[in-house]
Enzyme design. Structure first.
Site, mmCIF file in Angstrom:
data_model
loop_
_atom_site.group_PDB
_atom_site.id
_atom_site.type_symbol
_atom_site.label_atom_id
_atom_site.label_comp_id
_atom_site.label_asym_id
_atom_site.label_seq_id
_atom_site.Cartn_x
_atom_site.Cartn_y
_atom_site.Cartn_z
ATOM 1 N N TYR A 144 -1.016 -1.620 10.301
ATOM 2 C CA TYR A 144 -1.867 -1.739 8.849
ATOM 3 C C TYR A 144 0.314 -0.903 8.021
ATOM 4 O O TYR A 144 0.428 -1.273 7.512
ATOM 5 C CB TYR A 144 -2.349 -0.680 8.755
ATOM 6 C CG TYR A 144 -2.859 -0.667 6.926
ATOM 7 C CD1 TYR A 144 -3.118 -2.133 6.435
ATOM 8 C CD2 TYR A 144 -2.561 -0.074 6.383
ATOM 9 C CE1 TYR A 144 -3.740 -2.488 5.002
ATOM 10 C CE2 TYR A 144 -3.111 0.117 4.684
ATOM 11 C CZ TYR A 144 -3.144 -0.854 4.311
ATOM 12 O OH TYR A 144 -4.066 -1.254 3.368
ATOM 13 N N SER B 10 0.836 -1.157 0.131
ATOM 14 C CA SER B 10 -0.227 -0.143 -0.059
ATOM 15 C C SER B 10 0.822 1.200 0.070
ATOM 16 O O SER B 10 1.854 1.370 0.303
ATOM 17 C CB SER B 10 -0.933 -0.266 1.206
ATOM 18 O OG SER B 10 -1.433 1.081 1.043
#
Length: 281
Positions: free
Chosen positions: A155, A142
């Site tokens: 995350y 990401s």
């Protein structure tokens, strides 16, 4: 790996979001696909759809939060389709919240699913790829792994780990007949985590940009065919900003909040009832 026809792929996290679209993109290239995830009914329907595209396909349910299931997942895939040529490490979880609101179990679960499971899956299939003289592993990271996002510490940390894991693997196996790529999407509209925010009426600032599942899937295929080390997928080019952050970290730390992404995730945390102010308002 210019031709993907008749290769065998294992796609994790295929019962929703990006994974299913990646599986379809691979099938369109003539790849036989094993789709894995936790929702058996969804996986079975997806496997039937892929079979209708003229390839062999099977569903193998697994919860990669339970690391003991990794060997079984690979064995069942190979028993049904043959040795894994392409591994797409797509399974992952996001848990937007103030860091102190997360439990220890939530923290370790995100590390296991987002980072440890892809590492162990790669460790499991890589020897076979090397012995056969071909293979490619893709990690779905990401843009949050390129620049840490507030209220998404675990995350961001795990996605950053995938980027460095890819770099290290490419360095070690630079002369071997295997490839490793990491794909870094921005906010993905259409399905998945960001779409759930959109469904509640929340929209990220336009400066942050967004992308689609179809664009991500296309970039995965391109990364395999061209052995690309790192691919960013976003409507707004951020590579220059990210590079600038490497040489001027304090300045970029002051500039990034102007994009509005921190406020967006602060609102998301509050909406989930998982917000705790860092200082008294």
């Amino acid at each position: 790996m210019k031709s993907l026809h008749s290769k065998v792929a294992l796609v994790t996290g295929a019962s929703g979001a990006i994974g299913a679209v990646i599986a379809r993109a691979l099938a369109a290239e003539g790849v036989d696909v094993a789709v894995s995830g936790r929702r058996e009914d969804v996986l079975e329907e997806l496997a039937k759809e892929l079979q209708g595209m003229g390839v062999r396909a099977t569903s193998v349910s697994a919860d990669l939060g339970n690391l003991s299931q990794i060997d079984t997942l690979v064995k069942q895939t190979e028993d049904q389709l043959g040795p894994v040529d392409l591994l797409i490490n797509n399974a992952g979880i996001e848990n937007t919240a103030s860091f102190t609101q997360l439990t220890r179990d939530e923290l370790t679960t995100m590390v296991d699913l987002n980072l440890t499971a892809p590492m162990l899956l790669t460790h499991r299939v890589l020897p076979g790829m090397l012995s056969r003289g071909a293979g490619h592993v893709v990690f779905i990271s990401s843009l949050a792994g390129k620049r840490g996002i507030a209220y998404n510490e675990p995350y961001s940390a795990t996605k950053a780990g995938l980027i460095l894991l890819t770099q290290s693997l490419r360095a070690e196996y630079s002369t071997a007949p295997v490839g490793f790529s990491v794909v870094c999407p921005g906010l993905v509209a259409g399905d998945g985590m960001y779409q759930r925010y959109l469904d509640t009426g929340m929209t990220a600032p336009w400066l942050v940009g967004k992308t689609t599942t179809d664009r991500v899937a296309a970039k995965v295929v391109a990364a395999i065919k061209r052995d690309l080390p790192e691919v960013h997928v976003n409507s707004v080019p951020l590579r220059g900003t990210l590079a600038f952050g490497e040489v001027a970290p304090r300045l970029i730390e002051r500039l990034v909040p102007l994009f509005g992404v921190d406020k967006f995730y602060r609102r998301a945390s509050a909406k989930r009832g998982r917000f705790e102010p860092a200082v008294e308002d």
